[in-house]
Design a protein around this motif. Structure first.
Motif, PDB file in Angstrom:
ATOM      1  N   GLU A 183       0.827  -1.210   0.000  1.00 33.34           N
ATOM      2  CA  GLU A 183       0.000   0.000   0.000  1.00 33.34           C
ATOM      3  C   GLU A 183       0.861   1.260   0.000  1.00 33.34           C
ATOM      4  N   LYS A 184       2.052   1.207   0.605  1.00 33.76           N
ATOM      5  CA  LYS A 184       2.942   2.367   0.591  1.00 33.76           C
ATOM      6  C   LYS A 184       3.681   2.485  -0.736  1.00 33.76           C
ATOM      7  N   GLN A 185       4.006   1.329  -1.348  1.00 38.50           N
ATOM      8  CA  GLN A 185       4.638   1.365  -2.665  1.00 38.50           C
ATOM      9  C   GLN A 185       3.745   2.066  -3.674  1.00 38.50           C
ATOM     10  N   GLN A 186       2.455   1.785  -3.587  1.00 41.92           N
ATOM     11  CA  GLN A 186       1.510   2.318  -4.565  1.00 41.92           C
ATOM     12  C   GLN A 186       1.326   3.825  -4.444  1.00 41.92           C
ATOM     13  N   THR A 187       1.652   4.387  -3.286  1.00 38.15           N
ATOM     14  CA  THR A 187       1.442   5.822  -3.105  1.00 38.15           C
ATOM     15  C   THR A 187       2.682   6.648  -3.432  1.00 38.15           C
ATOM     16  N   LEU A 188       3.816   6.009  -3.705  1.00 36.83           N
ATOM     17  CA  LEU A 188       5.008   6.767  -4.051  1.00 36.83           C
ATOM     18  C   LEU A 188       4.820   7.442  -5.409  1.00 36.83           C
ATOM     19  N   PRO A 189       5.329   8.643  -5.579  1.00 42.94           N
ATOM     20  CA  PRO A 189       5.177   9.327  -6.872  1.00 42.94           C
ATOM     21  C   PRO A 189       6.022   8.685  -7.968  1.00 42.94           C
ATOM     22  N   ARG A 190       5.605   8.906  -9.203  1.00 46.30           N
ATOM     23  CA  ARG A 190       6.404   8.520 -10.353  1.00 46.30           C
ATOM     24  C   ARG A 190       7.676   9.361 -10.362  1.00 46.30           C
ATOM     25  N   SER A 191       8.779   8.786 -10.800  1.00 50.31           N
ATOM     26  CA  SER A 191      10.033   9.533 -10.817  1.00 50.31           C
ATOM     27  C   SER A 191      10.643   9.561 -12.213  1.00 50.31           C
ATOM     28  N   ILE A 192      11.355  10.659 -12.498  1.00 51.81           N
ATOM     29  CA  ILE A 192      12.071  10.846 -13.756  1.00 51.81           C
ATOM     30  C   ILE A 192      13.515  11.197 -13.418  1.00 51.81           C
ATOM     31  N   LEU A 193      14.458  10.481 -14.020  1.00 50.24           N
ATOM     32  CA  LEU A 193      15.868  10.772 -13.777  1.00 50.24           C
ATOM     33  C   LEU A 193      16.330  11.954 -14.612  1.00 50.24           C
ATOM     34  N   GLY A 194      17.160  12.774 -14.016  1.00 53.42           N
ATOM     35  CA  GLY A 194      17.751  13.904 -14.714  1.00 53.42           C
ATOM     36  C   GLY A 194      19.018  14.328 -14.001  1.00 53.42           C
ATOM     37  N   ALA A 195      19.386  15.579 -14.153  1.00 52.27           N
ATOM     38  CA  ALA A 195      20.570  16.117 -13.485  1.00 52.27           C
ATOM     39  C   ALA A 195      20.457  17.631 -13.447  1.00 52.27           C
ATOM     40  N   GLU A 196      21.023  18.221 -12.415  1.00 50.80           N
ATOM     41  CA  GLU A 196      21.156  19.676 -12.360  1.00 50.80           C
ATOM     42  C   GLU A 196      22.589  19.997 -12.786  1.00 50.80           C
ATOM     43  N   VAL A 197      22.716  20.463 -14.008  1.00 46.83           N
ATOM     44  CA  VAL A 197      24.030  20.611 -14.648  1.00 46.83           C
ATOM     45  C   VAL A 197      24.545  22.034 -14.454  1.00 46.83           C
ATOM     46  N   LEU A 198      25.711  22.157 -13.854  1.00 45.21           N
ATOM     47  CA  LEU A 198      26.295  23.479 -13.663  1.00 45.21           C
ATOM     48  C   LEU A 198      26.907  23.969 -14.975  1.00 45.21           C
ATOM     49  N   TRP A 199      26.502  25.172 -15.378  1.00 46.39           N
ATOM     50  CA  TRP A 199      27.018  25.760 -16.605  1.00 46.39           C
ATOM     51  C   TRP A 199      28.522  26.047 -16.498  1.00 46.39           C
ATOM     52  N   THR A 200      29.259  25.704 -17.537  1.00 46.56           N
ATOM     53  CA  THR A 200      30.631  26.171 -17.715  1.00 46.56           C
ATOM     54  C   THR A 200      30.815  26.453 -19.207  1.00 46.56           C
ATOM     55  N   PRO A 201      31.781  27.273 -19.585  1.00 47.26           N
ATOM     56  CA  PRO A 201      32.007  27.541 -21.005  1.00 47.26           C
ATOM     57  C   PRO A 201      32.357  26.290 -21.809  1.00 47.26           C
ATOM     58  N   LYS A 202      32.787  25.235 -21.123  1.00 49.20           N
ATOM     59  CA  LYS A 202      33.197  24.008 -21.809  1.00 49.20           C
ATOM     60  C   LYS A 202      32.052  23.033 -22.037  1.00 49.20           C
ATOM     61  N   ILE A 203      30.847  23.415 -21.674  1.00 49.64           N
ATOM     62  CA  ILE A 203      29.741  22.464 -21.675  1.00 49.64           C
ATOM     63  C   ILE A 203      29.487  21.842 -23.047  1.00 49.64           C
ATOM     64  N   LEU A 204      29.688  22.596 -24.104  1.00 51.56           N
ATOM     65  CA  LEU A 204      29.417  22.070 -25.447  1.00 51.56           C
ATOM     66  C   LEU A 204      30.406  20.989 -25.866  1.00 51.56           C
ATOM     67  N   SER A 205      31.521  20.907 -25.177  1.00 42.50           N
ATOM     68  CA  SER A 205      32.523  19.901 -25.541  1.00 42.50           C
ATOM     69  C   SER A 205      32.309  18.575 -24.828  1.00 42.50           C
TER      70      SER A 205
END
Length: 232
Positions: free
Chosen positions: A74-96
């Motif tokens: 019953e507790k498993q069923q109430t957990l929210p759906r999750s999506i994996l991602g990341a909080e990416v810190l900007w740097t000038p090198k990001i495009l590389s």
């Protein structure tokens, strides 16, 4: 509701230190009416590779899933759906960086981007433009309110004019010093989603319910309803 910026994955960064804390944070999200949660640990490209980060993230996600499976059904069923991602810190090198697209939310092209607290110059804005036009990714600007009083006001206006999705911390609606400015951004469509940026159970806890109560009281219905559901 959705909360697309959290630090719930255990042991990844300065967020949840244990899987037990992670589960309590997920349960708090659901109790507050959140049905979808973005699991977005910090990624610092100057410190590790994309692949190294993804390996760590996958291990943390498996640990969290295994712990959730030990809960009563019953507790498993109430957990929210999750999506994996990341909080990416900007740097000038990001495009590389190789594999940048793998840091987006799930299988989308939305990349959660944390900007530095200094160095908002022409190079950064050109880099953001290149990120959008050369990679096909859509930067999502993390917690715009964190830059108030730090970044130049004209630079913030320039950023908002670029049309990228912008996140606003729920905390900004809970303090009188920032509430008016936060509501103004939301009314003008300059901020597009409300997030908790939750790190723990105490100081930086899940606070979506309290913030949404303010939004419902102060904003037009069409504005606060959009805050509840950002489709990924």
């Amino acid at each position: 509701m959705t909360d697309l910026h959290t630090h719930i994955l255990p042991g990844m960064d300065d967020g949840a230190a244990t899987v037990e804390i992670s589960l309590k944070m997920l349960q708090a999200e659901r109790e507050q009416g959140v049905e979808t949660v973005g699991l977005t640990p910090h990624f610092y490209g100057e410190r590790e590779s994309v692949e190294g980060f993804l390996t760590r993230r996958a291990a943390a996600a498996r640990q969290l899933l295994a712990a959730a499976e030990q809960l009563p059904p019953e507790k498993q069923q109430t957990l929210p759906r999750s999506i994996l991602g990341a909080e990416v810190l900007w740097t000038p090198k990001i495009l590389s960086w190789k594999g940048l697209e793998k840091l987006c939310y799930g299988k989308t092209d939305y990349l959660l981007l944390e900007l530095p607290f200094s160095g908002w110059n022409g190079e950064m804005f050109r880099g953001l433009y290149d990120l959008m036009t050369r990679t096909g990714l859509t930067p999502v600007i993390a917690h715009i309110d964190r830059y108030w009083g730090i970044a130049d006001k004209n630079r913030i206006k320039e950023l908002l004019a670029m049309g990228m999705p912008v996140q606003l911390s729920a905390e900004a609606l809970l303090h009188l010093a920032t509430r008016g400015k936060a509501l103004g951004l939301l009314r003008r469509g300059k901020a597009h989603m409300l997030i908790s940026d939750a790190h723990d159970l105490q100081r930086r806890r899940v606070n979506m319910e309290s913030a949404m109560k303010v939004a419902v009281q102060k904003l037009p219905r069409e504005v606060y309803e959009d805050l509840c559901t950002f489709d990924l």
